[in-house]
Design a protein around this motif. Structure first.
Motif, PDB file in Angstrom:
ATOM      1  N   GLY A   8     -55.681  44.233  13.915  1.00 45.08           N
ATOM      2  CA  GLY A   8     -57.112  44.487  13.983  1.00 45.08           C
ATOM      3  C   GLY A   8     -57.498  45.643  13.088  1.00 45.08           C
ATOM      4  O   GLY A   8     -56.738  46.025  12.177  1.00 45.08           O
ATOM      5  N   ASN A   9     -58.680  46.208  13.319  1.00 46.73           N
ATOM      6  CA  ASN A   9     -59.182  47.296  12.489  1.00 46.73           C
ATOM      7  C   ASN A   9     -59.195  48.609  13.271  1.00 46.73           C
ATOM      8  O   ASN A   9     -59.747  48.684  14.372  1.00 46.73           O
ATOM      9  CB  ASN A   9     -60.600  46.986  11.996  1.00 46.73           C
ATOM     10  CG  ASN A   9     -60.606  45.857  10.986  1.00 46.73           C
ATOM     11  OD1 ASN A   9     -59.680  45.718  10.197  1.00 46.73           O
ATOM     12  ND2 ASN A   9     -61.637  45.034  11.022  1.00 46.73           N
ATOM     13  N   SER A  16     -62.736  52.393   8.095  1.00 45.01           N
ATOM     14  CA  SER A  16     -62.088  51.300   8.800  1.00 45.01           C
ATOM     15  C   SER A  16     -60.793  50.925   8.080  1.00 45.01           C
ATOM     16  O   SER A  16     -60.785  50.763   6.855  1.00 45.01           O
ATOM     17  CB  SER A  16     -63.011  50.086   8.891  1.00 45.01           C
ATOM     18  OG  SER A  16     -62.405  49.041   9.622  1.00 45.01           O
ATOM     19  N   LEU A  17     -59.716  50.805   8.851  1.00 40.40           N
ATOM     20  CA  LEU A  17     -58.395  50.523   8.271  1.00 40.40           C
ATOM     21  C   LEU A  17     -57.761  49.332   8.988  1.00 40.40           C
ATOM     22  O   LEU A  17     -57.508  49.396  10.189  1.00 40.40           O
ATOM     23  CB  LEU A  17     -57.494  51.759   8.421  1.00 40.40           C
ATOM     24  CG  LEU A  17     -56.014  51.593   8.092  1.00 40.40           C
ATOM     25  CD1 LEU A  17     -55.827  51.287   6.605  1.00 40.40           C
ATOM     26  CD2 LEU A  17     -55.243  52.852   8.487  1.00 40.40           C
ATOM     27  N   LEU A  90     -60.013  48.754  17.162  1.00 43.31           N
ATOM     28  CA  LEU A  90     -59.435  49.951  17.766  1.00 43.31           C
ATOM     29  C   LEU A  90     -60.258  51.134  17.257  1.00 43.31           C
ATOM     30  O   LEU A  90     -60.019  51.647  16.168  1.00 43.31           O
ATOM     31  CB  LEU A  90     -57.961  50.078  17.363  1.00 43.31           C
ATOM     32  CG  LEU A  90     -57.029  50.938  18.216  1.00 43.31           C
ATOM     33  CD1 LEU A  90     -55.575  50.634  17.881  1.00 43.31           C
ATOM     34  CD2 LEU A  90     -57.298  52.414  18.046  1.00 43.31           C
ATOM     35  N   ASP A  91     -61.252  51.531  18.024  1.00 42.33           N
ATOM     36  CA  ASP A  91     -62.194  52.559  17.598  1.00 42.33           C
ATOM     37  C   ASP A  91     -61.827  53.919  18.193  1.00 42.33           C
ATOM     38  O   ASP A  91     -61.729  54.059  19.414  1.00 42.33           O
ATOM     39  CB  ASP A  91     -63.623  52.189  18.026  1.00 42.33           C
ATOM     40  CG  ASP A  91     -64.096  50.903  17.370  1.00 42.33           C
ATOM     41  OD1 ASP A  91     -63.760  50.693  16.196  1.00 42.33           O
ATOM     42  OD2 ASP A  91     -64.786  50.108  18.048  1.00 42.33           O
ATOM     43  N   ILE A  92     -61.615  54.906  17.332  1.00 40.23           N
ATOM     44  CA  ILE A  92     -61.297  56.258  17.779  1.00 40.23           C
ATOM     45  C   ILE A  92     -62.553  56.899  18.354  1.00 40.23           C
ATOM     46  O   ILE A  92     -63.565  57.051  17.670  1.00 40.23           O
ATOM     47  CB  ILE A  92     -60.752  57.115  16.626  1.00 40.23           C
ATOM     48  CG1 ILE A  92     -59.490  56.472  16.025  1.00 40.23           C
ATOM     49  CG2 ILE A  92     -60.462  58.532  17.106  1.00 40.23           C
ATOM     50  CD1 ILE A  92     -58.336  56.400  16.978  1.00 40.23           C
ATOM     51  N   ARG A 115     -52.167  46.765   6.984  1.00 39.80           N
ATOM     52  CA  ARG A 115     -52.034  45.330   6.692  1.00 39.80           C
ATOM     53  C   ARG A 115     -52.315  45.082   5.227  1.00 39.80           C
ATOM     54  O   ARG A 115     -53.294  44.459   4.848  1.00 39.80           O
ATOM     55  CB  ARG A 115     -52.981  44.537   7.579  1.00 39.80           C
ATOM     56  CG  ARG A 115     -52.516  44.441   9.025  1.00 39.80           C
ATOM     57  CD  ARG A 115     -53.594  43.979   9.962  1.00 39.80           C
ATOM     58  NE  ARG A 115     -54.257  42.763   9.482  1.00 39.80           N
ATOM     59  CZ  ARG A 115     -55.506  42.447   9.767  1.00 39.80           C
ATOM     60  NH1 ARG A 115     -56.246  43.264  10.496  1.00 39.80           N
ATOM     61  NH2 ARG A 115     -56.028  41.343   9.313  1.00 39.80           N
ATOM     62  N   GLY A 116     -51.414  45.566   4.388  1.00 41.96           N
ATOM     63  CA  GLY A 116     -51.571  45.400   2.943  1.00 41.96           C
ATOM     64  C   GLY A 116     -51.358  46.730   2.236  1.00 41.96           C
ATOM     65  O   GLY A 116     -51.820  47.774   2.703  1.00 41.96           O
TER      66      GLY A 116
END
Length: 328
Positions: A8-9, A16-17, A90-92, A115-116
């Motif tokens: 996920g992100n 955003s990662l 997944l938000d901090i 992811r990359g």
């Protein structure tokens, strides 16, 4: 390469990662099958309709919540639909000092990876910033139809994610344990002696020096039973120390911890020397004269490998054990 258990992100602020979540730990527990006594017939669990006794396919099973009068049926897809961010975010929420998180909250550890390769710069930026700040990112996310509270940390050049217990999952020890000492106090002399024992048993934290001895004994038991042999029983547990004997036990412990004679040259702590090395007794086993190993059973070879502290012995074949012991 391992596959992520979740993808996920990861978001902090407007950054955003895309990340993948990987299991960081593994279990080396020896697994057994269930058999009917006196046979080699496997015992298996089946999904059976309680009313009809018929086996039910997994695709035909739904979740049901018992309200008392009836069941409320919930499809797995419906749980995904109501998950925050549809289980892919997944938000901090913010960052806290690492020291503020009580160890009792930590549950399981995962590795986080980008992811990359094109996201490597953003990943490294967050990892370096967390390491320099000494902070942990706090977030919640959904994985496998469960919501988790997590702490994002920088460790040894990568990002790790630690699942945390929710606050209402932490039990109050005073409600759980009715034998806590309360106001009972040790004397100053006993306290000083206990502190002296702690100093005498000081050691460096070297986790690689410790290993699961019980699982090794289970493996040795299996190997022995395969060839019709037996293994020695474990030593009985130590007797509880009485209040009257407490001071004598403390004094004897301090003397033992600091006595070279009792430890073969160096003070030992829980199977290790105070310098973080293995006891001299094990070194003497390793330096014993070579013997012909080719005629020994695998159970005997395993016992020798355990005594010589050969790494990875639990998973070795008989030939591998012979080779490994020949090198010690």
């Amino acid at each position: 390469m391992a596959r992520p258990v979740w993808a996920g992100n990861l978001s902090f602020g407007l950054v955003s990662l895309p990340v993948g979540l990987y299991t960081a730990t593994d279990s080396h527990t020896v697994h057994f099958h269930q058999l009917q006594r006196g046979t080699s017939d496997r015992i298996r669990n089946r999904r059976v309709n309680e009313r009809t006794g018929d086996e039910v396919e997994l695709t035909d099973i739904v979740k049901g919540y018992d309200t008392g009068d009836e069941y409320v049926l919930v499809e797995p897809k419906e749980l995904d639909d109501i998950a925050p961010g549809r289980s892919r975010s997944l938000d901090i929420a913010g960052f806290v000092d690492l020291t503020e998180i009580d160890p009792i909250f930590f549950d399981k550890t995962y590795y986080l990876g980008p992811r990359g390769k094109e996201f490597g710069k953003v990943y490294s930026l967050l990892e370096h910033a967390l390491a320099r700040a000494g902070k942990a990112g706090i977030a919640t996310f959904v994985m496998r139809q469960h919501e988790y509270l997590v702490a994002l940390k920088a460790e040894n050049g990568l990002l790790t994610l630690h699942t945390l217990h929710w606050a209402d999952e932490i039990r109050d020890p005073r409600k759980e344990i009715d034998t806590l000492p309360g106001k009972a106090k040790a004397s100053d002399k006993e306290l000083k002696m206990a502190e002296q024992l702690i100093r005498a048993m000081g050691m460096d934290w070297e986790p690689e020096e410790f290993y699961d001895t019980f699982q090794e004994k289970v493996a040795a038991l299996i190997e022995a039973k395969k060839v019709g042999e037996t293994v020695d029983k474990a030593e009985p547990a130590a007797e509880p120390t009485g209040v009257v004997d407490l001071m004598d036990a403390l004094r004897a412990s301090v003397e033992r911890a600091g006595s070279p004679k009792a430890t073969g040259g160096k003070a030992t702590v829980s199977g290790k020397t105070a310098a973080g090395k293995k006891p001299a007794a094990k070194k003497r086993i390793r330096s014993a004269p070579k013997e012909d190993l080719t005629d020994l059973s695998k159970a005997d070879l395993y016992k020798k490998a355990a005594a010589a502290d050969v790494p990875g012995r639990s998973h070795m074949t008989r030939d591998d054990l012979v080779k490994a012991l020949s090198r010690t």
